[in-house]
Design an enzyme around this catalytic site. Sequence first.
Site, short mmCIF file in Angstrom:
data_model
loop_
_atom_site.label_atom_id
_atom_site.label_comp_id
_atom_site.label_asym_id
_atom_site.label_seq_id
_atom_site.Cartn_x
_atom_site.Cartn_y
_atom_site.Cartn_z
N LYS A 199 -25.48 11.79 -31.64
CA LYS A 199 -25.72 10.34 -31.59
C LYS A 199 -26.43 10.06 -29.94
O LYS A 199 -27.44 9.61 -30.15
CB LYS A 199 -24.45 9.61 -31.60
CG LYS A 199 -24.24 9.73 -33.06
CD LYS A 199 -22.52 8.83 -33.53
CE LYS A 199 -21.57 9.08 -32.67
NZ LYS A 199 -20.97 10.62 -32.90
N VAL A 200 -25.60 10.42 -29.14
CA VAL A 200 -26.08 10.14 -27.64
C VAL A 200 -27.45 10.85 -27.26
O VAL A 200 -28.39 10.32 -26.93
CB VAL A 200 -25.04 10.33 -26.43
CG1 VAL A 200 -25.64 10.28 -25.17
CG2 VAL A 200 -23.85 9.53 -26.78
N VAL A 278 -23.81 13.64 -18.71
CA VAL A 278 -22.93 12.52 -19.11
C VAL A 278 -22.14 12.60 -20.13
O VAL A 278 -21.51 11.86 -20.82
CB VAL A 278 -24.03 11.09 -19.48
CG1 VAL A 278 -23.36 10.10 -20.11
CG2 VAL A 278 -24.93 10.83 -18.27
N ARG A 280 -19.37 16.14 -20.62
CA ARG A 280 -18.14 16.25 -20.17
C ARG A 280 -18.23 17.36 -18.98
O ARG A 280 -18.83 18.34 -19.10
CB ARG A 280 -17.21 16.85 -21.30
CG ARG A 280 -16.50 15.91 -22.34
CD ARG A 280 -15.69 15.11 -21.38
NE ARG A 280 -15.18 13.97 -22.47
CZ ARG A 280 -15.47 12.96 -22.48
NH1 ARG A 280 -16.61 12.54 -22.11
NH2 ARG A 280 -15.03 11.87 -23.36
N GLU A 309 -10.84 14.64 -13.45
CA GLU A 309 -11.03 13.47 -13.06
C GLU A 309 -9.85 12.49 -12.61
O GLU A 309 -8.84 12.65 -13.53
CB GLU A 309 -11.54 12.64 -14.38
CG GLU A 309 -13.31 13.44 -14.77
CD GLU A 309 -13.96 12.59 -15.85
OE1 GLU A 309 -13.38 11.66 -16.44
OE2 GLU A 309 -15.05 13.02 -16.15
N HIS A 328 -17.55 8.39 -14.11
CA HIS A 328 -17.54 8.40 -15.62
C HIS A 328 -17.82 6.97 -16.40
O HIS A 328 -16.89 6.24 -16.70
CB HIS A 328 -15.89 8.79 -16.06
CG HIS A 328 -15.83 9.39 -17.53
ND1 HIS A 328 -15.21 10.24 -18.01
CD2 HIS A 328 -16.66 9.14 -18.58
CE1 HIS A 328 -15.37 10.56 -19.31
NE2 HIS A 328 -16.18 9.65 -19.79
N LEU A 329 -18.98 6.58 -16.01
CA LEU A 329 -19.38 5.10 -16.19
C LEU A 329 -20.13 5.03 -17.62
O LEU A 329 -20.69 3.96 -18.11
CB LEU A 329 -20.18 4.52 -15.27
CG LEU A 329 -19.48 4.11 -13.97
CD1 LEU A 329 -20.36 3.38 -13.19
CD2 LEU A 329 -18.30 3.15 -14.34
N GLY A 330 -20.50 6.31 -18.20
CA GLY A 330 -21.36 6.24 -19.41
C GLY A 330 -21.00 5.41 -20.50
O GLY A 330 -22.02 4.41 -20.97
#
Length: 592
Positions: A199-200, A278, A280, A309, A328-330
Amino acid sequence: MAAASSASNLLSVPSLKTRSLRISLPRRFFAVPRRAHAPSSFVVLAVGAKPTVLVTEKLGQAGLELLKEFANVDCSYNLTQEELCTKISLCDALVVRSGTKVGKEVFESSGGRLKVVGRAGVGIDNVDLSAATEHGCLVVNAPTANTVAAAEHAIALITALARNIAPADASLKAGKWLRTKYVGVSLVGKTVAVMGFGKVGTEVARRAKGLGMHVIAHDPYAPAERARAIGAELVSFDEAISRADFISLHMPLTPATSKIFNDEVFSKLKKGVRIVNVARGGVIDEEALVRALDSGIVAQAALDVFTEEPPPKDHKLVQHENVTVTPHLGASTVEAQEGVAIEIAEAVVGALKGELAATAVNAPMVPAEVLAELAPFVELSEKLGRLAVQLVAGGSGVKSVKVTYASARGPDDLDTRLLRAMITKGLIEPISSVFVNLVNADFTAKQRGLRIAEERIVLDGSPESPLEYIQVQIANVESKFASAISEAGEITVEGKVKDGIPHLTKVGTFEVDVSLEGSIILCRQVDQPGMIGTVGSILGEENVNVSFMSVGRVAPRKHAVMAIGVDEEPSKQALKKIGDIPAIEEFVYLNL
Ligand SMILES: NC(=O)C1=CN([C@@H]2O[C@H](COP(=O)(O)OP(=O)(O)OC[C@H]3O[C@@H](n4cnc5c(N)ncnc54)[C@H](O)[C@@H]3O)[C@@H](O)[C@H]2O)C=CC1
Ligand SMILES: O=C(O)C(=O)COP(=O)(O)O
């Protein structure tokens, strides 16, 4: 008429793929049970009890509101692992993002109360799926609402790298004006390799095309047409990494992708490549990336995710001058967080209501329309399992069960996973304290050494109904009701759905017809007049309501099996009186 018979194991390993279709199991079968052992799929809540949902990370308001309409919601952020394990025993559902580790110990600490874990996002690598499955806990995620946000973040990082946005900003704020140091590179005409074309990855590819980039993609499971449709080229891993000027990672973290970017792979990259992650942190060997940056193979990297993290302050990549980092702002846009919160709240509430969420990651998925038509057969399956196992004489270990599905549908047109799970539930629950549901049915059967073989009988005729009958046979056991043993020596029960109600239609070699509601008394007798009346009046005296009676006989005046459906459980004395009737050769009371 049986035209052909094919043996096949129709239950596959639960798919880890996510789906966007929302489906629900028929409530009357799967919601809060009316009786202790009423058929139920996932969640058994005490009647009238309001469930408790623990939310351990910030969730969009709209999702919280949805949860609060249905449950008591406890928002406790920044819990230690110990605090989480303590709290979880009071919770029916847990909603997390990527920052909460839901390991084995969480499921063990829940004491069986935790029925749903909702991952408000895509990656479920922070949830121990095997432990969840083992504990019959459904895991759902929110696979679609943050796709665009993650793709936009990847594009933001690609452009930020190309134009040195982060270091240029930092240096200007530090009072410097370094126009020559931060000369960038153009994106147009450059090749970007999208690693993971899901999807991404697909959305990244679409956007990269818009920027004039040449897009190649690697994904062993993606269809070539999807790539072609947006003008991307699907290539092998080696081709992707060796041709790329930019590499954007979008595959999940799995044992197969863990540290897939390692020293060996970095040595094959085009010198000066730029890498964006973006997905893992764990898909990159972080030490190897430091080496690749230091040697100049990798010119720059932009990382949103890290193996650990938050990463330690002195993390070499975080501190590296050629690396741009984000925490980790994706998925962190206002829009994505509202969407994810709603998506996960709906899935969790649905699951707590006994529905099957389409985004279940550790349960077989059955499309809504298939579920609707299978619903009465689902109930039939569980009841046949319950009946069959109660016919086994004490001391016999149930190890081998054969289930036969007779249908006029083609073998690929009947999804039996749900039926098989419910037969397993019926077989195991009456003889154990284990709660079996669609999530843990296979696991539980395997753990108990119970082998369930499935066979299809393809019938001629109209395939309007998905199934003509289901037969459950238990091999290599003694029966407490000898008449239930078929000629082949197996306990055999068979059932059909008539007018939407499950019926028992065969016991051993005897044909009967009794609706599977309430409970059942099976008697073998010498076929003679007056038997129905005699048994009926014994039950009548005890105020036990008879819902159904049916007699199946071999031949007139020989042996017959009488199946009697009763609404109430007869007393021991009443059952004894029935057993004492001289013509009754054997009888058994079966609780549905
Ligand atoms: N940084 C963030 O905040 C966010 C990160 N993500 C992460 O991005 C990743 C992708 O998410 P989606 O596209 O939604 O998932 P997806 O499941 O739609 O796509 C993943 C794709 O990776 C492919 N894949 C699996 N193994 C592969 C391999 N060895 N090599 C290449 N491709 C492989 C799969 O076939 C699939 O097409 C996930 O790890 C997810 O957790 C997603 C959203 C936000
Ligand atoms: O959805 C994902 O996989 C993400 O990585 C997003 O994580 P988050 O919910 O922002 O902690």
